[in-house]
Structures are given as C-alpha cells and as structure tokens.
Design an enzyme around this catalytic site. Structure first.
Site, short mmCIF file in Angstrom:
data_model
loop_
_atom_site.label_atom_id
_atom_site.label_comp_id
_atom_site.label_asym_id
_atom_site.label_seq_id
_atom_site.Cartn_x
_atom_site.Cartn_y
_atom_site.Cartn_z
N LYS A 79 0.84 -1.21 0.00
CA LYS A 79 0.00 0.00 0.00
C LYS A 79 0.87 1.26 0.00
CE LYS A 79 -3.84 -2.42 2.11
NZ LYS A 79 -4.65 -2.77 3.30
N GLN A 84 -4.80 -1.45 9.39
CA GLN A 84 -4.67 -2.79 8.80
C GLN A 84 -5.28 -3.84 9.74
OE1 GLN A 84 -3.62 -3.35 5.71
NE2 GLN A 84 -3.90 -5.55 5.88
N ASP A 130 -11.10 2.65 3.54
CA ASP A 130 -11.36 1.21 3.41
C ASP A 130 -12.85 0.94 3.16
OD1 ASP A 130 -9.36 -0.75 3.48
OD2 ASP A 130 -8.96 -0.39 5.61
N1 GUN Z 1 -6.78 -6.92 5.93
C1 GUN Z 1 -7.03 -7.69 4.83
N2 GUN Z 1 -7.59 -6.93 3.86
C2 GUN Z 1 -7.69 -5.69 4.34
C3 GUN Z 1 -8.18 -4.46 3.79
O1 GUN Z 1 -8.67 -4.38 2.65
N3 GUN Z 1 -8.10 -3.38 4.61
C4 GUN Z 1 -7.60 -3.45 5.86
N4 GUN Z 1 -7.58 -2.34 6.59
N5 GUN Z 1 -7.14 -4.56 6.40
C5 GUN Z 1 -7.19 -5.67 5.64
#
Ligand code: GUN
Length: 282
Positions: free
Chosen positions: A52, A96, A119
């Site tokens: 990311k 996350q 998100d």
């Molecule tokens: N953990 C697995 N996929 C995601 C996601 O799309 N966003 C976040 N914040 N955590 C995750």
C-alpha cells in the site's frame, strides 16, 4: 475461447490514471495524504502495508506510517485515530486488519471519521452504499466492478450470483452489482442446492474461502467467473476458490489467481484516497 481478465494490467492502468490526476491536483496545490496504521507484525499484514505504501509512492500520495507494537492498548489506538481524524493534512486513515485479539476491531473501525474511511468499512460507509448515497466503497468489490466494466462485460439485467456474505466482500459486492442493475443472489455456506443456484449465474463472483471448490458442475455455459479467493497450495503456488483448469472451457471470461482480483484492491484503495479530497470538499 475464454477471455482471461488481466487484473494486473487493469490495475496498472487505473494507477497510471490516478498518478496523472494526482499530479494535476498537486499543480493546483492539493496534496493527498494517507495514514497507514499497523499494530503488531503479522507477516501477511506487513506485506499488504508495504504494498500500500509503495502504491502511494508510485501515484504521488503521501503516506504516514504508524507501526505500533503488539501490546498497544485499545485506548492508545483510539487516541491515535482521534488525532488523525482531527489532522486536516490527513485525507485517509487505514487501520490494517486483523488487529490483536485484545483490541475490539469494530470499535476501532467506528472511531474513524467516515470522511476519511478509505477502506469503506465504517457502518456509515456501508449504510451509504446500501441507500445510494456518496461514501467510500470497500476496495475489493469496487475492484471487481472495475474489472467487469473495463472488460466490457455488461452487468445490467444479468443474473449475478455472489457466493460468500462477508462484510468486506460478499455483502458490498451484492450491493454494487445491484447498483449496476444486476439481478443479484447471495449464496453462502447454508445455501441449499448451491450448484443449482450458481448455475443460474451469468456473472458468478466467488468469495467463499475454499481452495478450488468451484468446478464445472457449478457453471452455466458461457458464464463470467470472478474468483476473489487466494490460497497457497502445498507446492507453494497460489490458487483461488475456483478450479480454473476444470472450468476454463465452460466460461466466457475468468479472472486468474494470481493476477485477477488481487491487484485491484490496492488500486481501488488509491482511488478512494484520490476521491477523498472531493468528498471532503463538499
Ligand atoms: N486486511 C485484509 N484486507 C484488508 C483491507 O482491505 N483493509 C484493511 N484495513 N485490512 C485488511
């Protein structure tokens, strides 16, 4: 011959479009900033977070990184989110998941200002999607819609079956297909006659979390199949929820694993970061 939907190429194109948009915004004095929070050092999470941050760098989005120790308290995390909520320089906040078990995930998600919820996990974002109001949309299902649209696959009027009902993928996926005027069915682990239900689909989206579960007995001839699953097999190769080799002759289009849905999630996160500026202006 089945069309192989190239998620890697489509995600790259989206990232290049965003890069251009971001450069233009920068020339107008608009800077975009994403705060990324990771608690603990789960190896899979570390890979996602790194990807990311790299995507941010590529596009020209500033990223602030908060790598907190495993024993961070819920209170400390809430305090950090609150600080970032108030910081006008920060456009998006991403925590996350999963979080360590002593932290209430729902409470943290609800503490993020919906205007910075890139998100799309906040109950307000989820509610906005279901009633057609502006808000952030969960990145993986938003990515699936882009894969379909950019492959010229019409959704309107089509029988769409989503297998899986998670809050992050299945439910928002169904909402988005509905928004595109698909006729939508959600199937799940308690669905009776899953084969029959799946065989109704012109567009079948599979997000059930079971390696190679969907074989040709679940596929109507000529269906479009989108595989959201990702699993590592014993031979260290990746596979999806769909038995690709078994169904390839039956489908009109399919996403491979890897290189299908996977790369789209981060591209759509970047898209949400760019859109956040517009949303926050209003
Ligand atoms: N953990 C697995 N996929 C995601 C996601 O799309 N966003 C976040 N914040 N955590 C995750």
């Amino acid at each position: 011959m089945a069309k192989i939907i190239d998620g890697k190429a489509i995600s790259m194109k989206i990232k290049d479009e965003l890069k251009e948009k971001t450069a233009k915004m920068k020339s107008e004095g608009i800077n975009i900033c994403l705060a990324v929070i990771q608690v603990g050092n789960d190896p899979a999470s570390s890979v996602y977070v790194r990807n990311k941050k790299n995507a941010c760098k590529y596009i020209g989005i500033e990223s602030l990184s908060y790598e907190l120790p495993e024993d961070t308290t819920e209170e400390q995390l809430l305090e950090l989110v609150e600080k970032l909520n108030k910081d006008s320089k920060v456009n998006g906040i991403l925590v996350q998941l999963p979080l360590p078990s002593h932290i209430d995930e729902d409470k943290i998600i609800e503490s993020i200002l919906p205007l910075k919820d890139v998100d799309g996990f906040h109950p307000q974002s989820v509610g906005a999607l279901s009633i057609g109001q502006p808000g952030f949309v969960s990145c993986t299902p938003a990515g699936v819609i882009q894969l379909l649209k950019r492959s010229d696959i019409e959704i309107e009027g089509k029988e769409c079956v989503v297998i899986g009902r998670s809050n992050i993928v299945g439910k928002p996926m169904a909402q988005l297909l509905l928004r595109e005027n698909g006729t939508v069915t959600i199937a799940h682990s308690r669905t009776k006659n899953l084969k029959e239900v799946a065989r109704r689909a012109d567009i079948l989206v599979v997000a059930m979390g079971k390696p190679k579960f969907i074989n040709k007995e679940y596929i109507k001839d000529g269906a479009v199949v989108i595989d959201v699953g990702i699993h590592r097999m014993e031979n260290n190769k990746l596979c999806g929820d769909v038995d690709y080799d078994d169904i390839i002759e039956s489908v009109s289009a399919i996403t491979p694993v890897p290189g299908g849905v996977g790369p789209m999630t981060i591209a759509m996160l970047m898209n949400n970061c760019v859109e956040s500026v517009e949303l926050q202006k209003k």
